[in-house]
Design a protein around this motif. Sequence first.
Motif, short mmCIF file in Angstrom:
data_model
loop_
_atom_site.label_atom_id
_atom_site.label_comp_id
_atom_site.label_asym_id
_atom_site.label_seq_id
_atom_site.Cartn_x
_atom_site.Cartn_y
_atom_site.Cartn_z
N GLY A 164 0.85 -1.18 0.00
CA GLY A 164 0.00 0.00 0.00
C GLY A 164 0.89 1.23 0.00
O GLY A 164 1.82 1.32 0.80
N THR A 178 0.82 5.15 0.54
CA THR A 178 0.02 6.30 1.00
C THR A 178 0.96 7.40 1.48
O THR A 178 2.15 7.16 1.69
CB THR A 178 -0.93 5.93 2.16
N THR A 196 -4.63 11.19 5.06
CA THR A 196 -4.35 9.86 4.53
C THR A 196 -5.55 9.39 3.72
O THR A 196 -6.68 9.55 4.16
CB THR A 196 -4.10 8.89 5.71
N ALA A 230 -3.19 1.44 4.34
CA ALA A 230 -1.87 1.69 4.92
C ALA A 230 -1.54 0.64 5.98
O ALA A 230 -0.46 0.63 6.54
CB ALA A 230 -1.84 3.08 5.56
N LEU A 231 -2.49 -0.25 6.24
CA LEU A 231 -2.35 -1.15 7.39
C LEU A 231 -2.39 -2.63 7.03
O LEU A 231 -1.60 -3.42 7.53
CB LEU A 231 -3.48 -0.83 8.38
N HIS A 283 4.05 -1.50 3.68
CA HIS A 283 3.48 -0.15 3.62
C HIS A 283 4.56 0.83 3.20
O HIS A 283 5.65 0.87 3.79
CB HIS A 283 2.90 0.30 4.97
N CYS A 323 4.39 5.48 13.33
CA CYS A 323 4.81 4.10 13.07
C CYS A 323 6.32 4.05 13.18
O CYS A 323 7.02 4.66 12.38
CB CYS A 323 4.41 3.65 11.68
N PRO A 353 1.85 -4.07 8.88
CA PRO A 353 2.86 -4.39 7.87
C PRO A 353 4.10 -5.07 8.45
O PRO A 353 4.57 -4.73 9.53
CB PRO A 353 3.24 -3.02 7.31
N GLN A 364 8.03 -1.80 6.72
CA GLN A 364 7.66 -0.38 6.72
C GLN A 364 8.71 0.37 5.92
O GLN A 364 9.89 0.37 6.27
CB GLN A 364 7.60 0.15 8.16
#
Lengths: 466, 202
Positions: free
Chosen positions: B112, B114, B133, B139-140, B145, B174, B194, B197
């Motif tokens: 994803g 974002t 966002t 995003a999760l 991600h 995050c 994720p 990251q």
Amino acid sequence: MIGIQPIDQYARDISDEKQASVIDGSSKGTDKRYTVLHKDYPDPDKIRKLAASIKDHTLHHLEHYLEKAEKSLIARGVNVHFASTDEDARQTILSILRSHGVTQLTKSKSMAAEEIHLNPFLIENGVECLESDLGEFIIQLDGDEPSHIVKPIIHLNRRDIAKTFLREGITDTYNDDPETITRQARVYLREKYMQAQAGITGANFVCSDTGRLALITNEGNSRFGMAPVPVHIALVGIEKVIPQEKDLAVFLNLLGRSATGQQLTVYTEFINGPRSANQPDGPEHMHVVFMDNGRTDVLASNCKEILRCIRCGACQNVCPVYRQASGHAYRSTYGGPVGAVLSPILFGSRFPELADLPKASSLCGACNEVCPVDIPIPDLLLRLRDKAKRESVPSAGAIPMSPFAHLATTPSFWRTAITMSKAMNHLPIQVAPIKPLQDWLGQRTLPEWHGGDFRKWMKNREKAKS
Amino acid sequence: MSRAAIFAKIESATSSIKEKAAYPDYDLSIVHSLPKLKGEDLWDIFVHNFSYVNGKAMTSIEQLSAFLLETKQLHGYCDPALYDTIGSKLAAAGLTVETEYHRDRYDEYQFGVTRATGAIAESGSVIIDDDRTSHRLAALSPWVHVAVLERSEILRTIPDAIAVFGDSPNIIWCTGPSKTADVEGILIEGVHGPGEQIALLV
């Protein structure tokens, strides 16, 4: 049983395997915490003391900050509820769920929810309620209780967990590789998140100036639990309020480091309202339930400093008694040094039953030394011992001390007894069929008795001088 | 009912406290971790700390597409606002890119892309702000991600990031990939969120 308090009994009965898990898990935590704090800060003590003073200030003015937090949340469209007791909290949450027609939800780890046994209550009332933190999920499958604030399954090993997953049908083949276990839970729980209609969380802090709740996880379970659902309910102890957002910097920097040796946990979330208008996912409704459940009694007691606690578990990791006995020995939601202080007063009606906990400490002070909010735990333990004495709480398992007191305060009896007891060296007391004696000796080896030797030596010395 | 009872009990408890603690006067520099803030360039400091928590910092779309191809994360989501600058290039490299996230197919999205709305250099954290966002789940739920970050959005310290909270009802920091150490204290990444990251600087 005479000579054995309940907590000692736990320590004696714990299996070697479980004890090894607890000792290993807690000592690892201690080392990491120390290294990280001291690498990052020249004088971490200064920050601990600062955090303590912010918490003390808040607690001393709690009515002001709690009301301010309430107002801030309401202004942001959050529904605020108050619950005096555990029963109030359970009923409040159930009625919120019913008002939104919720029948299925996920819950991220919350000590407050553990404290009121929310899961079994909701399940009894027809709401499917699933723990989403990996450790808590396993606890729920086992019908077990968490034994550590941060590492709920510190007492289990991978084989225990793999067996549970097989038994409960999370997988159909036994595999005890930690990565495989984690993946199995990932797949299972995602489906549940997507089906759920609500997410329940706790909160680590509530900033009274903006109402922002700070929520901390490593796994991302609270984040996932709140992403696809229309309703978010946070159950929060009233002592979680802090004056302002600025103060978060102090607490966040201490919490991660003290709990797991991380500067910050992976997900630090700040929430003060339903989702933004442009956001397709996330709760349209947010509820905060502020719970008392004994906290005001603690605030009124002479142990109010324990309300500073930010639930990092550092005192558990470092405590020699916790390591030997495990968290379950403390027989309540909060184990270890923090539990030894908190449980007997938070659950006031259980005081006589839990009065042995404050005594289960050598007062070594390690808990105070690692506490991120500098709670003087050894002092508080002494105050509770005093309370038990003043309230004449019968001491479970304690040996009656009055005959000894009489002996020790009468010098002639004492001298005779001391000399006579040399006979003990020749008596087979190790095999005497006296149960309490056996229990006592089962944990100790007596040294050879030298009663009277010192007096004799003194006497001879005086004689030689004259 | 409960509310009045709780406030009455609090007031009764606090009114008997003889010396009430004052709010401490303090400077936030006390919580700055100087060893983590070594260096001049904020991106460099961020990369250092982000790598420490097993995040992957990238500076080009080629680097990102090569990583996704290599790790076989071939199907994903991209914020429509980032499609022209990033998504289209990933598609050109052979990846399948959707600009709409369908929750009934949540399991199909492997990556994803974002917008990050900021980053914290001191802790190596990516900031995701709900207001800006495109999609929370996108995003999760994917394994990878990609948080798209602009140099000007990097903040120096944790207190700096708190100071710019603004009005958003949901802000997430995050600090690396989702992880657990619940099983025997062994670190496993990718629990619920994720497993990778990435911070992509544009």
